[in-house]
Write a protein that holds these residues in place. Sequence first.
Motif, PDB file in Angstrom:
ATOM      1  N   THR A 109       0.778  -1.151  -0.134  1.00 55.46           N
ATOM      2  CA  THR A 109       0.076   0.031  -0.043  1.00 55.46           C
ATOM      3  C   THR A 109       0.880   1.389  -0.047  1.00 55.46           C
ATOM      4  O   THR A 109       1.904   1.382   0.673  1.00 55.46           O
ATOM      5  CB  THR A 109      -0.906  -0.029   1.336  1.00 55.46           C
ATOM      6  OG1 THR A 109      -1.661  -1.252   1.370  1.00 55.46           O
ATOM      7  CG2 THR A 109      -1.800   1.181   1.107  1.00 55.46           C
ATOM      8  N   THR A 128      -7.798   3.408  -2.781  1.00 57.26           N
ATOM      9  CA  THR A 128      -8.546   2.573  -1.518  1.00 57.26           C
ATOM     10  C   THR A 128      -9.337   3.369  -0.497  1.00 57.26           C
ATOM     11  O   THR A 128     -10.118   3.210   0.260  1.00 57.26           O
ATOM     12  CB  THR A 128      -7.804   1.392  -0.761  1.00 57.26           C
ATOM     13  OG1 THR A 128      -6.752   2.061  -0.236  1.00 57.26           O
ATOM     14  CG2 THR A 128      -7.533   0.400  -1.821  1.00 57.26           C
ATOM     15  N   ARG A 129      -8.684   4.563  -0.207  1.00 60.28           N
ATOM     16  CA  ARG A 129      -9.245   5.538   0.562  1.00 60.28           C
ATOM     17  C   ARG A 129      -8.526   6.910   0.069  1.00 60.28           C
ATOM     18  O   ARG A 129      -7.501   7.233  -0.332  1.00 60.28           O
ATOM     19  CB  ARG A 129      -8.701   5.350   1.946  1.00 60.28           C
ATOM     20  CG  ARG A 129      -9.217   6.278   2.807  1.00 60.28           C
ATOM     21  CD  ARG A 129      -9.114   5.694   4.345  1.00 60.28           C
ATOM     22  NE  ARG A 129      -9.495   6.817   5.165  1.00 60.28           N
ATOM     23  CZ  ARG A 129      -9.472   6.662   6.686  1.00 60.28           C
ATOM     24  NH1 ARG A 129      -8.802   5.805   7.191  1.00 60.28           N
ATOM     25  NH2 ARG A 129      -9.971   7.385   7.387  1.00 60.28           N
ATOM     26  N   ARG A 130      -9.495   7.886   0.123  1.00 54.58           N
ATOM     27  CA  ARG A 130      -8.853   9.356   0.229  1.00 54.58           C
ATOM     28  C   ARG A 130      -9.696  10.310   1.160  1.00 54.58           C
ATOM     29  O   ARG A 130     -10.536  10.094   1.552  1.00 54.58           O
ATOM     30  CB  ARG A 130      -9.461  10.027  -1.203  1.00 54.58           C
ATOM     31  CG  ARG A 130     -10.713  10.085  -1.512  1.00 54.58           C
ATOM     32  CD  ARG A 130     -10.701  10.974  -2.957  1.00 54.58           C
ATOM     33  NE  ARG A 130     -12.285  11.313  -2.868  1.00 54.58           N
ATOM     34  CZ  ARG A 130     -12.819  12.178  -3.932  1.00 54.58           C
ATOM     35  NH1 ARG A 130     -11.857  12.378  -4.942  1.00 54.58           N
ATOM     36  NH2 ARG A 130     -14.090  12.482  -3.914  1.00 54.58           N
ATOM     37  N   ASN A 131      -8.479  11.181   1.678  1.00 54.13           N
ATOM     38  CA  ASN A 131      -9.134  12.147   2.601  1.00 54.13           C
ATOM     39  C   ASN A 131      -8.938  13.429   2.137  1.00 54.13           C
ATOM     40  O   ASN A 131      -7.584  13.883   1.627  1.00 54.13           O
ATOM     41  CB  ASN A 131      -8.424  12.056   3.937  1.00 54.13           C
ATOM     42  CG  ASN A 131      -8.958  10.727   4.787  1.00 54.13           C
ATOM     43  OD1 ASN A 131      -8.493   9.602   4.448  1.00 54.13           O
ATOM     44  ND2 ASN A 131      -9.676  10.915   5.579  1.00 54.13           N
ATOM     45  N   TYR A 149      -4.158  10.216  -0.073  1.00 50.01           N
ATOM     46  CA  TYR A 149      -4.679   9.002  -1.036  1.00 50.01           C
ATOM     47  C   TYR A 149      -3.934   7.897  -0.179  1.00 50.01           C
ATOM     48  O   TYR A 149      -2.685   7.713  -0.190  1.00 50.01           O
ATOM     49  CB  TYR A 149      -4.310   9.219  -2.515  1.00 50.01           C
ATOM     50  CG  TYR A 149      -5.468  10.132  -3.138  1.00 50.01           C
ATOM     51  CD1 TYR A 149      -6.448   9.712  -3.406  1.00 50.01           C
ATOM     52  CD2 TYR A 149      -4.988  11.592  -3.031  1.00 50.01           C
ATOM     53  CE1 TYR A 149      -7.037  10.448  -4.045  1.00 50.01           C
ATOM     54  CE2 TYR A 149      -5.991  12.404  -3.905  1.00 50.01           C
ATOM     55  CZ  TYR A 149      -7.103  12.005  -4.281  1.00 50.01           C
ATOM     56  OH  TYR A 149      -7.806  12.593  -4.991  1.00 50.01           O
TER      57      TYR A 149
END
Length: 156
Positions: free
Chosen positions: A61, A119-122, A147
């Motif tokens: 990751t 898979t994820r974002r802020n 990200y």
Amino acid sequence: IDEDEIAAAVARGVNVIQGDVDDGLQQFATGSFDFVVMTQALQALQRPDLAIGEMLRVGRTAIVTFPNFGHWMARIDVLGGRMPRTRTMPDNWYDSDNIHLCTVRDFETLCQDNGWRITRRNLLNHDHQDGWLQRFSPNLFTEIAVYMLESEQRRI
């Protein structure tokens, strides 16, 4: 880069490896790490696309953060005929390390084009808070993007 910071980290028991990510991560075997983190450095790299590819080769990751060049304050500066100077990009154009500024949309296109799964974002403001503005118009109101990525090839 800062020798004093490296010494302080080692003194606290943190393993430190100093290198230039623009030179690649050849010293690390594929799959050597669970996570590889690059924070607020993407825009200062010669080839950010190759660096992320290397991150995802050596790690399962990758976490990448960068200032969003598409933020409304940066756009106002450009419309006024000047390179942006914002809270997240405070340097002058001539003394900045930034060479490859991008927007949230640019980064997501880069990920799609390279088969990197987000898979994820802020999407955050200068105070590292998310809010309805960032959700309403991410490219316009995000100052700092965070990200989490995985390589589609590595999932097989």
